[in-house]
Design a protein around this motif. Structure first.
Motif, mmCIF file in Angstrom:
data_model
loop_
_atom_site.group_PDB
_atom_site.id
_atom_site.type_symbol
_atom_site.label_atom_id
_atom_site.label_comp_id
_atom_site.label_asym_id
_atom_site.label_seq_id
_atom_site.Cartn_x
_atom_site.Cartn_y
_atom_site.Cartn_z
ATOM 1 N N GLU A 192 -1.206 -4.214 0.254
ATOM 2 C CA GLU A 192 -0.432 -5.341 0.785
ATOM 3 C C GLU A 192 1.057 -4.998 0.733
ATOM 4 O OE1 GLU A 192 -1.500 -9.475 0.207
ATOM 5 O OE2 GLU A 192 -3.164 -8.853 -1.068
ATOM 6 N N ALA A 193 1.364 -3.811 1.250
ATOM 7 C CA ALA A 193 2.716 -3.255 1.125
ATOM 8 C C ALA A 193 3.566 -3.483 2.366
ATOM 9 C CB ALA A 193 2.633 -1.761 0.814
ATOM 10 N N SER A 194 3.187 -4.451 3.208
ATOM 11 C CA SER A 194 3.995 -4.748 4.389
ATOM 12 C C SER A 194 5.272 -5.466 3.966
ATOM 13 C CB SER A 194 3.221 -5.644 5.365
ATOM 14 O OG SER A 194 2.020 -5.035 5.761
ATOM 15 N N PRO A 195 6.403 -4.835 4.098
ATOM 16 C CA PRO A 195 7.640 -5.547 3.752
ATOM 17 C C PRO A 195 8.067 -6.430 4.917
ATOM 18 C CG PRO A 195 8.138 -3.301 4.377
ATOM 19 C CD PRO A 195 6.641 -3.432 4.454
ATOM 20 N N TYR B 191 -2.682 -1.937 9.369
ATOM 21 C CA TYR B 191 -3.827 -2.451 10.114
ATOM 22 C C TYR B 191 -3.306 -3.411 11.174
ATOM 23 C CZ TYR B 191 -8.604 -3.986 11.015
ATOM 24 O OH TYR B 191 -9.814 -4.236 11.608
ATOM 25 N N ARG B 192 -3.221 -2.926 12.387
ATOM 26 C CA ARG B 192 -2.636 -3.690 13.482
ATOM 27 C C ARG B 192 -1.180 -4.062 13.162
ATOM 28 N NH1 ARG B 192 -7.608 -7.138 13.647
ATOM 29 N NH2 ARG B 192 -9.121 -6.026 14.899
ATOM 30 N N LYS B 193 -0.492 -4.642 14.120
ATOM 31 C CA LYS B 193 0.898 -5.033 13.925
ATOM 32 C C LYS B 193 0.976 -6.200 12.943
ATOM 33 C CE LYS B 193 5.085 -6.316 16.425
ATOM 34 N NZ LYS B 193 5.676 -6.670 17.746
ATOM 35 N N ASN B 194 1.839 -6.054 11.955
ATOM 36 C CA ASN B 194 2.041 -7.079 10.925
ATOM 37 C C ASN B 194 0.781 -7.341 10.088
ATOM 38 O OD1 ASN B 194 4.710 -7.510 11.811
ATOM 39 N ND2 ASN B 194 3.986 -8.926 13.396
ATOM 40 N N GLY B 195 -0.154 -6.397 10.113
ATOM 41 C CA GLY B 195 -1.373 -6.559 9.320
ATOM 42 C C GLY B 195 -1.234 -5.929 7.948
ATOM 43 N N ASP B 196 -2.370 -5.733 7.294
ATOM 44 C CA ASP B 196 -2.372 -5.144 5.963
ATOM 45 C C ASP B 196 -1.789 -3.734 6.016
ATOM 46 O OD1 ASP B 196 -3.001 -4.937 3.190
ATOM 47 O OD2 ASP B 196 -4.756 -3.739 3.719
ATOM 48 N N CYS B 197 -1.013 -3.401 5.018
ATOM 49 C CA CYS B 197 -0.370 -2.090 4.961
ATOM 50 C C CYS B 197 -0.691 -1.415 3.637
ATOM 51 C CB CYS B 197 1.138 -2.235 5.123
ATOM 52 S SG CYS B 197 2.040 -0.664 5.003
ATOM 53 N N GLY C 110 -9.337 -7.188 8.528
ATOM 54 C CA GLY C 110 -7.957 -6.856 8.201
ATOM 55 C C GLY C 110 -7.754 -5.953 7.000
ATOM 56 N N ASN C 111 -8.826 -5.488 6.387
ATOM 57 C CA ASN C 111 -8.697 -4.619 5.213
ATOM 58 C C ASN C 111 -8.967 -3.175 5.582
ATOM 59 O OD1 ASN C 111 -9.496 -7.469 4.127
ATOM 60 N ND2 ASN C 111 -8.559 -6.414 2.401
ATOM 61 N N GLN C 112 -8.582 -2.243 4.690
ATOM 62 C CA GLN C 112 -8.687 -0.837 5.048
ATOM 63 C C GLN C 112 -8.619 0.062 3.819
ATOM 64 O OE1 GLN C 112 -5.299 0.185 7.497
ATOM 65 N NE2 GLN C 112 -3.863 -0.908 6.198
#
Length: 359
Positions: free
Chosen positions: A140-143, A167-173, A194-196
């Motif tokens: 969950e590292a999307s800043p 994961y996709r734009k603005n998704g899980d990172c 949305g998970n990976q």
């Protein structure tokens, strides 16, 4: 009359203890059951600590009532030793030897950017920067946009090698920061909304090391669901709410089962001799996901940590869902859940790994 009553209570206690031991063993070894086939049994691992605690209570009850019967709960503990050792290990802390690498796994909860947007410091980012870890695996590292420059300006100078998978734009990172060169990275394919999971190969002291960073399927509880769950745990929940929560648990555990199969297959087919697995499994240490991904690997907390090690501790949910695993070519030292920071909804996990004499 009295002998009859004593006999009745004896057999009642005996029955309760035997049934509890059976349930303890089923829940303790539920990780061997496919959640696609046995979803309810696969979830039973969540109840293991309650069955184990009741068995412990029965030991003291038998000491007071009929001492020779203490052999029954003791036998239960012996049969459940493996899940007990995994769920609540007891180890003596050993100073990491020279040359050990420090690994950090942390679900950073989007750096809680909405809270610290206008503040000069972000505690989660500062924690990662000050961790002195050699390998950092974040989930969950999307800043948020306002945070991205801060993250890069602080972490990039500390870690010359890094990679992310979105994961996709603005998704899980998922993100990895490393002091060791990155050879390549790729997503491990499996079905998810949305998970990976992310596989990265590092070059460490001449060896290729596979590092797998996971964020397996979330349970999907809303804030309202979590509050309902907490009320149920406290015995205050509304009747009927349990079904909806149970259905979400069943669906998510089945999805994680397939994802765990994919990750385990990837490690078996493309893994190197040296493997490190990190991340948020969103499931208990006794789960199918943990058992399947961890097959042939060491659970670093079970091997070198102490206590329950809860990494998620909110809304009445107390469980260790964040993990660091390693191949048997490494010896783990002093794996711990760091509860000094609570700005994310997860606690970070740290561990030191030292390559063995005969890797």
């Amino acid at each position: 009359m009295f002998p009859a009553i004593r006999k009745f209570f004896f057999y009642l206690l005996l029955t309760l203890n035997v049934v509890d031991i059976i349930l303890m063993l089923v829940s303790g070894y539920s990780g061997y059951l496919s959640p696609a086939t046995f979803p309810l049994l696969a979830l039973s691992g969540l109840a293991f600590p309650f069955f184990a605690a009741f068995n412990g209570v029965m030991l003291f009850v038998w000491l007071l009532v009929r001492r020779r019967m203490v052999l029954l709960p003791i036998a239960g503990m012996v049969m459940a030793f493996a899940p007990l050792r995994t769920y609540v290990p007891v180890n003596f802390n050993a100073q990491p030897p020279e040359g050990a690498i420090k690994v950090l796994s942390y679900n950073v909860y989007l750096y809680a950017g909405w809270t610290y947007r206008k503040k000069p410091h972000n505690p989660i980012l500062d924690y990662v920067a000050n961790s002195d870890a050699d390998i950092v695996c974040l989930q969950e590292a999307s800043p948020h946009e306002h945070m991205e420059r801060r993250v890069n300006s602080i972490l990039k100078p500390l870690y010359p090698y890094s990679d992310t998978i979105m994961y996709r734009k603005n998704g899980d990172c998922l993100a990895i920061y490393s002091r060791y060169p990155i050879i390549d990275s790729e997503r491990i394919p499996y079905p998810s909304v949305g998970n990976q999971s992310m596989a990265t190969r590092l070059l460490i002291d001449g060896d290729t090391v596979l590092v797998v960073n996971n964020h397996l399927e979330t349970v999907g509880f809303s804030v309202a669901d979590k509050k309902d769950f907490n009320q149920i745990v406290e015995g205050k929940g509304k009747k009927g709410n349990e079904r909806g929560l149970l259905e979400k648990l069943k669906q998510s555990v089945a999805k994680r089962g397939k994802q765990a199969d994919a990750v385990a297959k990837y490690i078996a087919e493309k893994g190197t001799r040296h493997v490190i697995v990190c991340g948020d499994f969103n499931d208990s240490p006794l789960s199918y996901a943990h058992h399947t991904i961890g097959r042939g690997l060491r659970d670093c907390f079970a091997a070198s940590g102490t206590g329950f090690g809860f990494t998620y501790d909110r809304f009445g949910i107390h469980v260790r869902i964040d993990n660091i695993l390693c191949s048997k070519t490494y010896e783990p030292y002093n794996c711990q859940v760091d509860r000094s920071i609570s700005d994310s909804d997860h606690y970070p996990v740290v561990c030191w790994l030292k390559k063995g004499a005969n890797p």
